[in-house]
Design an enzyme around this catalytic site. Structure first.
Site, PDB file in Angstrom:
ATOM      1  N   GLU A   1      -4.777  11.087   0.167  1.00 35.34           N
ATOM      2  CA  GLU A   1      -5.897  10.150   0.249  1.00 35.34           C
ATOM      3  C   GLU A   1      -5.362   8.833   0.817  1.00 35.34           C
ATOM      4  OE1 GLU A   1      -8.756  11.337  -0.551  1.00 35.34           O
ATOM      5  OE2 GLU A   1     -10.109   9.671  -0.981  1.00 35.34           O
TER       6      GLU A   1
ATOM      7  N   ASP B   1      13.008  -8.301   4.644  1.00 33.62           N
ATOM      8  CA  ASP B   1      12.205  -7.958   5.813  1.00 33.62           C
ATOM      9  C   ASP B   1      12.956  -8.312   7.093  1.00 33.62           C
ATOM     10  OD1 ASP B   1      10.396  -7.295   3.982  1.00 33.62           O
ATOM     11  OD2 ASP B   1       8.912  -8.835   4.497  1.00 33.62           O
TER      12      ASP B   1
ATOM     13  N   GLN C   1      16.163  -8.382   7.580  1.00 30.83           N
ATOM     14  CA  GLN C   1      17.203  -7.388   7.886  1.00 30.83           C
ATOM     15  C   GLN C   1      16.583  -6.109   8.430  1.00 30.83           C
ATOM     16  OE1 GLN C   1      18.790  -7.681   3.894  1.00 30.83           O
ATOM     17  NE2 GLN C   1      20.818  -7.940   4.767  1.00 30.83           N
ATOM     18  N   TYR C   2      15.446  -5.749   7.823  1.00 30.79           N
ATOM     19  CA  TYR C   2      14.745  -4.552   8.279  1.00 30.79           C
ATOM     20  C   TYR C   2      14.351  -4.718   9.748  1.00 30.79           C
ATOM     21  CZ  TYR C   2      11.113  -1.011   8.668  1.00 30.79           C
ATOM     22  OH  TYR C   2      10.355   0.046   9.082  1.00 30.79           O
ATOM     23  N   ASP C   3      13.770  -5.879  10.037  1.00 34.39           N
ATOM     24  CA  ASP C   3      13.319  -6.130  11.408  1.00 34.39           C
ATOM     25  C   ASP C   3      14.497  -6.071  12.373  1.00 34.39           C
ATOM     26  OD1 ASP C   3      10.809  -6.427  10.469  1.00 34.39           O
ATOM     27  OD2 ASP C   3      10.832  -8.612  10.466  1.00 34.39           O
TER      28      ASP C   3
ATOM     29  N   CYS D   1     -23.894 -29.469   6.824  1.00 32.41           N
ATOM     30  CA  CYS D   1     -22.719 -29.089   6.030  1.00 32.41           C
ATOM     31  C   CYS D   1     -22.800 -29.755   4.649  1.00 32.41           C
ATOM     32  CB  CYS D   1     -21.445 -29.524   6.746  1.00 32.41           C
ATOM     33  SG  CYS D   1     -19.969 -29.229   5.758  1.00 32.41           S
TER      34      CYS D   1
ATOM     35  N   CYS E   1     -13.911 -32.018   8.853  1.00 34.92           N
ATOM     36  CA  CYS E   1     -14.668 -31.779   7.611  1.00 34.92           C
ATOM     37  C   CYS E   1     -13.681 -31.678   6.448  1.00 34.92           C
ATOM     38  CB  CYS E   1     -15.454 -30.476   7.740  1.00 34.92           C
ATOM     39  SG  CYS E   1     -16.274 -30.004   6.215  1.00 34.92           S
TER      40      CYS E   1
ATOM     41  N   TYR F   1      -1.530  14.476  -2.621  1.00 31.53           N
ATOM     42  CA  TYR F   1      -1.898  15.185  -3.848  1.00 31.53           C
ATOM     43  C   TYR F   1      -1.937  16.702  -3.712  1.00 31.53           C
ATOM     44  CZ  TYR F   1      -6.419  15.036  -1.510  1.00 31.53           C
ATOM     45  OH  TYR F   1      -7.419  15.159  -0.591  1.00 31.53           O
TER      46      TYR F   1
ATOM     47  N   ASP G   1     -10.448   6.190  -4.311  1.00 31.63           N
ATOM     48  CA  ASP G   1     -11.596   6.104  -3.427  1.00 31.63           C
ATOM     49  C   ASP G   1     -11.128   5.745  -2.023  1.00 31.63           C
ATOM     50  OD1 ASP G   1     -14.206   6.272  -2.923  1.00 31.63           O
ATOM     51  OD2 ASP G   1     -14.739   4.313  -3.761  1.00 31.63           O
TER      52      ASP G   1
ATOM     53  N   GLU H   1      -5.311  14.078 -12.188  1.00 31.91           N
ATOM     54  CA  GLU H   1      -4.853  13.030 -11.263  1.00 31.91           C
ATOM     55  C   GLU H   1      -5.970  12.009 -11.063  1.00 31.91           C
ATOM     56  OE1 GLU H   1      -3.910  15.095  -7.614  1.00 31.91           O
ATOM     57  OE2 GLU H   1      -3.033  16.689  -8.816  1.00 31.91           O
TER      58      GLU H   1
ATOM     59  N   SER I   1     -14.197  20.511  -0.535  1.00 30.10           N
ATOM     60  CA  SER I   1     -14.488  19.335  -1.362  1.00 30.10           C
ATOM     61  C   SER I   1     -14.531  19.795  -2.815  1.00 30.10           C
ATOM     62  CB  SER I   1     -15.768  18.674  -0.924  1.00 30.10           C
ATOM     63  OG  SER I   1     -16.790  19.625  -0.949  1.00 30.10           O
TER      64      SER I   1
ATOM     65  N   ARG J   1     -10.564  14.671   7.433  1.00 28.35           N
ATOM     66  CA  ARG J   1     -11.118  15.920   6.917  1.00 28.35           C
ATOM     67  C   ARG J   1     -12.134  16.510   7.891  1.00 28.35           C
ATOM     68  NH1 ARG J   1     -15.559  17.244   3.944  1.00 28.35           N
ATOM     69  NH2 ARG J   1     -15.347  19.137   2.712  1.00 28.35           N
TER      70      ARG J   1
ATOM     71  N   CYS K   1     -19.801 -32.479   4.680  1.00 29.42           N
ATOM     72  CA  CYS K   1     -19.671 -33.643   5.563  1.00 29.42           C
ATOM     73  C   CYS K   1     -20.977 -33.990   6.272  1.00 29.42           C
ATOM     74  CB  CYS K   1     -18.566 -33.409   6.597  1.00 29.42           C
ATOM     75  SG  CYS K   1     -18.987 -32.147   7.806  1.00 29.42           S
TER      76      CYS K   1
ATOM     77  N   CYS L   1     -19.550 -24.993  10.173  1.00 31.00           N
ATOM     78  CA  CYS L   1     -19.501 -26.436  10.299  1.00 31.00           C
ATOM     79  C   CYS L   1     -18.586 -26.726  11.490  1.00 31.00           C
ATOM     80  CB  CYS L   1     -18.918 -27.065   9.038  1.00 31.00           C
ATOM     81  SG  CYS L   1     -18.578 -28.819   9.278  1.00 31.00           S
TER      82      CYS L   1
ATOM     83  N   LYS M   1      -8.572   9.995  -8.897  1.00 25.47           N
ATOM     84  CA  LYS M   1      -9.314  10.270  -7.660  1.00 25.47           C
ATOM     85  C   LYS M   1      -9.530   8.930  -6.956  1.00 25.47           C
ATOM     86  CE  LYS M   1     -13.319  12.784  -5.953  1.00 25.47           C
ATOM     87  NZ  LYS M   1     -13.778  11.751  -5.028  1.00 25.47           N
TER      88      LYS M   1
ATOM     89  N   LYS N   1     -16.412  12.285 -12.509  1.00 24.70           N
ATOM     90  CA  LYS N   1     -16.870  11.017 -11.914  1.00 24.70           C
ATOM     91  C   LYS N   1     -17.322  10.041 -12.989  1.00 24.70           C
ATOM     92  CE  LYS N   1     -16.963  11.746  -7.340  1.00 24.70           C
ATOM     93  NZ  LYS N   1     -18.161  12.042  -6.588  1.00 24.70           N
TER      94      LYS N   1
HETATM   95  S1  IVH Z   1      -7.942  17.630  -4.532  1.00 23.76           S
HETATM   96  C1  IVH Z   1      -9.696  21.476  -2.777  1.00 23.76           C
HETATM   97  N1  IVH Z   1      -6.889  15.454  -5.547  1.00 23.76           N
HETATM   98  O1  IVH Z   1     -11.620  13.570  -3.344  1.00 23.76           O
HETATM   99  C2  IVH Z   1      -9.469  20.227  -3.525  1.00 23.76           C
HETATM  100  N2  IVH Z   1      -8.739  15.235  -4.070  1.00 23.76           N
HETATM  101  O2  IVH Z   1     -13.941  16.083  -2.723  1.00 23.76           O
HETATM  102  C3  IVH Z   1      -9.079  19.129  -2.664  1.00 23.76           C
HETATM  103  N3  IVH Z   1      -9.377  12.913  -3.625  1.00 23.76           N
HETATM  104  O3  IVH Z   1     -12.161  13.626  -0.207  1.00 23.76           O
HETATM  105  C4  IVH Z   1      -9.144  17.821  -3.287  1.00 23.76           C
HETATM  106  N4  IVH Z   1      -7.860  11.965  -4.892  1.00 23.76           N
HETATM  107  O4  IVH Z   1      -9.638  13.373  -0.531  1.00 23.76           O
HETATM  108  C5  IVH Z   1      -7.850  15.977  -4.749  1.00 23.76           C
HETATM  109  N5  IVH Z   1      -5.843  13.614  -6.491  1.00 23.76           N
HETATM  110  C6  IVH Z   1      -6.781  14.125  -5.681  1.00 23.76           C
HETATM  111  C7  IVH Z   1      -7.695  13.310  -4.983  1.00 23.76           C
HETATM  112  C8  IVH Z   1      -8.662  13.916  -4.182  1.00 23.76           C
HETATM  113  C9  IVH Z   1      -8.876  11.756  -4.074  1.00 23.76           C
HETATM  114  C10 IVH Z   1     -10.522  13.049  -2.696  1.00 23.76           C
HETATM  115  C11 IVH Z   1     -10.263  13.998  -1.586  1.00 23.76           C
HETATM  116  C12 IVH Z   1     -11.633  14.467  -1.185  1.00 23.76           C
HETATM  117  C13 IVH Z   1     -12.406  14.291  -2.452  1.00 23.76           C
HETATM  118  C14 IVH Z   1     -12.708  15.639  -3.051  1.00 23.76           C
END
Ligand code: IVH
Length: 670
Positions: free
Chosen positions: A175, A37, A39-41, A409, A432, A227, A121, A117, A86, A140, A412, A427, A119, A315
């Site tokens: 994501e 780090d 060196q990077y800095d 507390c 303490c 993705y 969160d 893949e 979506s 989005r 203490c 506290c 998904k 899901k």
């Molecule tokens: S594909 C048209 N691939 O899931 C298809 N989405 O409703 C576009 N997400 O908010 C989505 N990982 O951001 C895709 N490997 C992945 C994903 C992914 C997470 C999220 C995406 C979106 C929601 C899909």
């Protein structure tokens, strides 16, 4: 003369940008850094200096533009070149089979491959590159118009500012997310500061990106996996699977956990496999995404108004469990904030047995009306932090005990305080014992001084036995005194004393972080160490100088000032220095002369005794430099087990190759 200077500076700036971006790529995308780090800095500082001296050299794709951008007035709208749709959901195997039936029904007689893949969160982002240069990025939004978060995305190191190939136009989708680790650390820090914790990593990621100050994004440990592709010009791809590899080749971080499935049975098998495996991931996922691989088939399948017909989100049901609250106790944290914890009847949840759940603060206990003896539903926020969702009221017997706000507390007995605008109870007693214990736990923790084998139980014991009253006392502990402790033989006492002693030479940033100054996290520790070089300099600084440093905001600056105005803290620093702890210029690096000054090393293969980081630090302490590539200028290549192409190159160029033993000897000679 001036022109010459400008020209050579331009060339050097360009060289530095390429080098820095390469290191970013190795660090954030490949997870395989080659330089420290520090060196990077140093590379970054040099570039900053050049750009300051010759403002004409500044460019928006320079890595210096990642941080320190000015907070913006508000987000402007960005129109996506292709809409961000979506996904439709599949909640079980039969939904997956329906999806496959629909897909194949629309493509009679064709074989269909699927890409599966994770998904993650997080928060969907879209980034636009023109001729390989990052132009702008957006959330989005409503799918057509997003918010312009270019400055914040720039602050994220896993976002490439320049691609490894010049593609005329490319809109990529990804994501942005926060790892489980970063999420729980951020939440503890927020709780310690009396702020509301984020409900899950998605909210934490969104909160960190959808705010107007890019330095906040930079300080939060956010990452992104890419993705998909929206609009593009200048690329032709047969399928999504190849597309993902191409994104990786361009320098985008693409999740390695992706599978090409030849039919829906393989997809189902993959969904089953991740059912339990997902809890071992360092980030939280809420399912898998199943996509038809062929882009030609995708086109023919098309989309509804909301979602493509060629993809579906599988899901997993949210993991919840039912258990009983046995007790509720209050823990005093490092800054004196009390957090309530529920002691639970152990229950299996999201990959582990849970017997504690955080209740965050008194308001949450009251809002959810959680009482001792209640049957409750628990889940894990972001798959990591066990939390009580709700009380099963119809199971109440009538003998459950409501929890009141504690007055004193638990450690203490000092009367507690609660500020009007804060939810946190504190506290106020600076002596303490809890503050000392939690402060020491932090001081020896991994990101700080990293003392091996000194856990919370032993720290409590050292305090109870009056062997330590502050962090500096750790360095004067005698092995004989330690050997007298419960369950501590002479050998482990010596080991502990050695482990503590070994941290005296730690780089300064570890100590700064370890001091536990409010709001000063690991990253701020590094920035401050690099900027000031010693604790004395840091103690002498002014508020104005602090806030002038990119990424150091008013909150951190004020807290640093407050810390160094406290005579007790100054006394501690004095004691640490007297005990031989490095409060000076950090590890001696190439900037400071040593026996290896002027010597450049390249590491390849796996070393037995040292991690790469350790080997690098050893070399740097002696004044040497570790470089990423072998050239004629390289003095030594250190080849561990299974050395790579750098070894071949060293042989070809006639560069001296050292085995691990040779390296050891070299270190000992110095
Ligand atoms: S594909 C048209 N691939 O899931 C298809 N989405 O409703 C576009 N997400 O908010 C989505 N990982 O951001 C895709 N490997 C992945 C994903 C992914 C997470 C999220 C995406 C979106 C929601 C899909």
């Amino acid at each position: 003369m001036v022109d010459n200077n400008l020209e050579s500076s331009r060339q050097r700036a360009e060289e530095l940008r390429r080098e820095i971006e390469e290191h970013n790529y190795r660090y954030y995308v490949l997870d395989n850094p080659l330089i420290s780090d520090t060196q990077y800095d140093r590379l970054m500082q040099e570039l900053l200096r050049l750009e300051k001296e010759f403002p004409g050299l500044q460019s928006p794709d320079s890595p210096t533009q990642r941080v320190g951008g000015q907070p913006r007035e508000g987000f402007s709208a960005v129109k996506h070149l292709e809409p961000m749709l979506s996904l439709a959901n599949a909640f079980d195997i039969s939904d997956l089979l329906d999806f496959d039936r629909r897909v194949r029904g629309a493509l009679p007689g064709e074989t269909v491959e699927y890409v599966v893949e994770l998904k993650i969160d997080g928060l969907a982002v879209s980034l636009y590159y023109e001729h390989g240069v990052f132009m702008r990025g957006a959330t989005r939004g409503d799918g057509t118009l997003g918010e312009d978060i270019t400055a914040n995305l720039r602050a994220m190191r896993s976002v490439p500012l320049r691609l490894r190939q010049n593609i005329p136009a490319l809109e990529v989708r990804g994501e942005a997310y926060m790892s489980k680790d970063a999420f729980s650390q951020l939440n503890s820090a927020r709780e310690e500061a009396g702020e509301h914790p984020f409900a899950n990593p998605r909210n934490a990621a969104a909160g960190s990106l959808r705010q107007l100050n890019p330095s906040v994004t930079a300080a939060r440990r956010l990452s992104v996996y890419f993705y998909g592709i929206g609009h593009s010009r200048g690329i032709e791809l047969p399928g999504h699977w190849v597309g993902l590899s191409m994104l990786a080749e361009l320098g985008f971080r693409v999740n390695p956990q992706r599978v090409l499935c030849l039919d829906i049975d393989e997809v189902i098998e993959t969904c089953r496999r991740w059912q339990d495996e997902r809890f071992k991931l360092p980030y939280s996922i809420d399912g898998l995404v199943v996509k038809v691989n062929s882009l030609h088939q995708q086109q023919r399948l098309g989309a509804t108004m909301k979602s493509p017909r060629w993809a579906v989100a599988f899901k997993y049901p949210a993991e919840e469990a039912r258990t009983v609250v046995r007790d509720i106790f209050w823990r005093v944290g490092r800054t004196g904030v009390l957090t309530p914890t529920a002691v639970l009847e152990p229950v299996s949840l999201a990959g582990s047995t849970v017997s504690r759940a955080t209740l965050h603060n008194i308001d949450i206990i009251h809002n959810k009306d959680i009482r001792i003896g209640d049957t409750v539903i628990v889940h894990k926020a972001g798959d990591v932090i066990p939390e009580v969702i709700s009380v099963v009221e119809n199971l109440r017997q009538g003998n459950e005990i409501p929890v009141g706000e504690p007055a004193d507390c638990p450690e203490c007995n000092s009367p507690l305080v609660r500020q009007e605008d804060e939810v946190a109870i504190r506290c106020p007693n600076p002596s303490c014992p809890a503050l000392l214990r939690e402060g020491l736990i932090h001081f020896v923790s991994r990101g700080a001084m990293d003392v091996a084998g000194l856990g919370p139980a032993l720290i409590s014991l050292l305090i109870r036995e009056n062997l330590v009253r502050d962090a500096a006392d750790l360095y004067v502990l005698e092995p004989q005194a330690l050997a007298g402790l419960e369950r501590m033989g002479p050998k482990s006492a010596q080991n502990l004393a050695d482990a503590i002693a070994a941290t005296r030479d730690n780089p300064l940033h570890r100590l700064i972080f370890g001091l536990g100054i409010r709001h000063v996290g690991e990253r701020a520790g590094k920035i401050l160490a690099e900027h000031y070089g010693s604790l004395d300099e840091l103690a002498r600084t002014t508020y104005d100088e602090l806030v002038a440093i990119p990424e150091i905001g008013p909150k951190i600056a004020a807290s640093i000032q407050e810390y160094f105005q406290n005579p007790e803290n100054l006394h501690l620093i004095h004691k640490l220095r007297s005990a031989g702890v490095n409060t000076g210029a950090g590890v001696k690096t190439a900037a400071q002369p040593g026996p290896l000054t002027g010597k450049t090393f390249v590491l390849t293969g796996t070393l037995e005794k040292y991690s790469r980081q350790e080997a690098k630090e050893k070399i740097e302490v002696l004044g040497g430099k570790v470089s990423s590539g072998v050239s004629k200028k390289t003095n030594y290549v250190i080849a561990g087990d299974s050395p790579g192409s750098k070894y071949q190159k060293a042989l070809a160029l006639g560069v001296a190759v050292l085995t691990e033993n040779d390296f050891e000897e070299l270190l000992q000679e110095q």
